[in-house]
Write a protein that holds these residues in place. Structure first.
Motif, mmCIF file in Angstrom:
data_model
loop_
_atom_site.group_PDB
_atom_site.id
_atom_site.type_symbol
_atom_site.label_atom_id
_atom_site.label_comp_id
_atom_site.label_asym_id
_atom_site.label_seq_id
_atom_site.Cartn_x
_atom_site.Cartn_y
_atom_site.Cartn_z
ATOM 1 N N LYS A 1 19.698 -1.388 18.798
ATOM 2 C CA LYS A 1 19.777 -2.668 19.504
ATOM 3 C C LYS A 1 19.491 -2.439 20.980
ATOM 4 N N GLU A 2 19.981 -3.340 21.849
ATOM 5 C CA GLU A 2 19.635 -3.200 23.270
ATOM 6 C C GLU A 2 20.081 -1.861 23.862
ATOM 7 N N ASN A 3 21.134 -1.264 23.308
ATOM 8 C CA ASN A 3 21.636 0.016 23.850
ATOM 9 C C ASN A 3 21.106 1.218 23.068
ATOM 10 N N TYR A 4 19.950 1.075 22.437
ATOM 11 C CA TYR A 4 19.516 2.130 21.507
ATOM 12 C C TYR A 4 19.263 3.462 22.204
ATOM 13 N N LYS A 5 18.850 3.426 23.484
ATOM 14 C CA LYS A 5 18.587 4.707 24.178
ATOM 15 C C LYS A 5 19.882 5.494 24.341
ATOM 16 N N ARG B 1 12.366 -4.467 16.181
ATOM 17 C CA ARG B 1 11.393 -3.802 15.315
ATOM 18 C C ARG B 1 10.693 -2.635 16.032
ATOM 19 N N GLN B 2 10.174 -2.906 17.211
ATOM 20 C CA GLN B 2 9.443 -1.881 17.947
ATOM 21 C C GLN B 2 10.346 -0.697 18.301
ATOM 22 N N GLN B 3 11.574 -1.028 18.727
ATOM 23 C CA GLN B 3 12.537 0.019 19.081
ATOM 24 C C GLN B 3 12.942 0.825 17.843
ATOM 25 N N GLN B 4 12.987 0.174 16.687
ATOM 26 C CA GLN B 4 13.290 0.909 15.441
ATOM 27 C C GLN B 4 12.219 1.970 15.176
ATOM 28 N N PHE B 5 10.959 1.580 15.361
ATOM 29 C CA PHE B 5 9.872 2.562 15.189
ATOM 30 C C PHE B 5 10.044 3.725 16.167
#
Ligand code: ZN
Ligand code: ZN
Length: 266
Positions: A79-83, A116-120
């Protein structure tokens, strides 16, 4: 021949009240190894607390399964905090614990495609970790089987693991196996409307491993209740029936697949 639950979330709070009984039932039903896929930083500590491998110096006479940890960030937690989540998982991966896979990682377009893009991106990052550390990966795909296969193709020959909770077509199964992956089969195989009943006899046993994904995907006849590792026995019985093979052969081959083809444990 003992069985293995290659994918179970029994570190979640729904097991707090009776985890000792859950492990005891697993052991008494022949499940002597359990693998824990990670979700996100909310539960990484719980996962590690429950893990107990022979590397920890455990007495092998203990009448309970060994419990092996994995590490990674689940696609539904991207999600928004994925990094930040990725940073945390990377720190765990380097904390001196022996992890047995990077997982579960992948793509999930069923619940939410906002990221979606961040999941990739997160999937690629974590595949790179696995390659660097020489670990297999455990792939979660939902409404994304095609996309996951496309990502794995980019790394063909460099990475192996489990395509967990597989429920795709025969063609997809063949592609995944060609990429060097095993198919994780669980309670869905016991559902009357499951396409697996037709696919399984055509792909054979040599690339199949068993999993519960507990507390989810409970096999028949316990459907609707909480799933647990002991139910691997029911999955093995059903797969033996579907494939018209003996229980012992199915147990032995799937266990060997998990140990030798995926997790590299002898
Ligand atoms: Zn999953
Ligand atoms: Zn899972």
């Amino acid at each position: 021949m003992p069985l293995i639950d290659t994918h179970t979330h029994i570190y979640l709070s729904g097991f707090d009240a009776d985890i000792a009984a859950v492990l005891d039932r697993a052991y008494r039903n022949g499940i002597d190894k359990i693998f824990l896929p990670a979700i996100d930083s909310e539960t990484h500590d719980r996962l590690l607390t429950l893990s107990l491998t022979p590397d920890d110096g455990r007495q092998t006479t203990d009448k309970r399964p060994s419990i092996y940890p994995m590490m990674g960030v689940h696609p539904c937690s991207i999600k928004e905090n994925y990094k930040e989540e990725l940073d945390i998982a990377w720190r765990y991966l380097n904390n001196g614990t022996r992890y047995y896979a990077v997982g579960e990682i992948g793509l999930d377009f069923y619940w939410d495609v906002t990221y979606r893009q961040q999941q990739f991106e997160a999937f690629d990052t974590q595949i790179a970790w696995a390659i660097e550390k020489g670990l297999p990966i455990v792939v979660h795909s939902r409404k994304s089987t095609y996309e996951c296969i496309e990502v794995l193709k980019k790394h063909k020959g460099k990475i192996n693991g489990i395509f967990h909770c597989f429920s795709g077509s025969l063609e997809e199964a063949k592609e995944i196996i060609k990429l060097g992956f095993c198919l994780g089969i669980g309670g869905v195989a016991t559902y009357k409307n499951s396409g697996l009943r037709e696919v399984l006899p055509q792909i054979g046993l040599s690339n199949i491993v068993f999993e519960t994904d507990a507390p989810y995907l409970t096999p028949v006849p316990h459907r609707g209740k909480r799933n647990e590792p002991a139910h691997i026995k029911l999955v093995c019985e059903e797969v033996a029936k579907i494939m018209r093979l003996g229980y012992a052969e199915v147990a032995e081959t799937t266990t060997q697949n998990a140990l030798l083809k995926v997790f590299n444990i002898t």
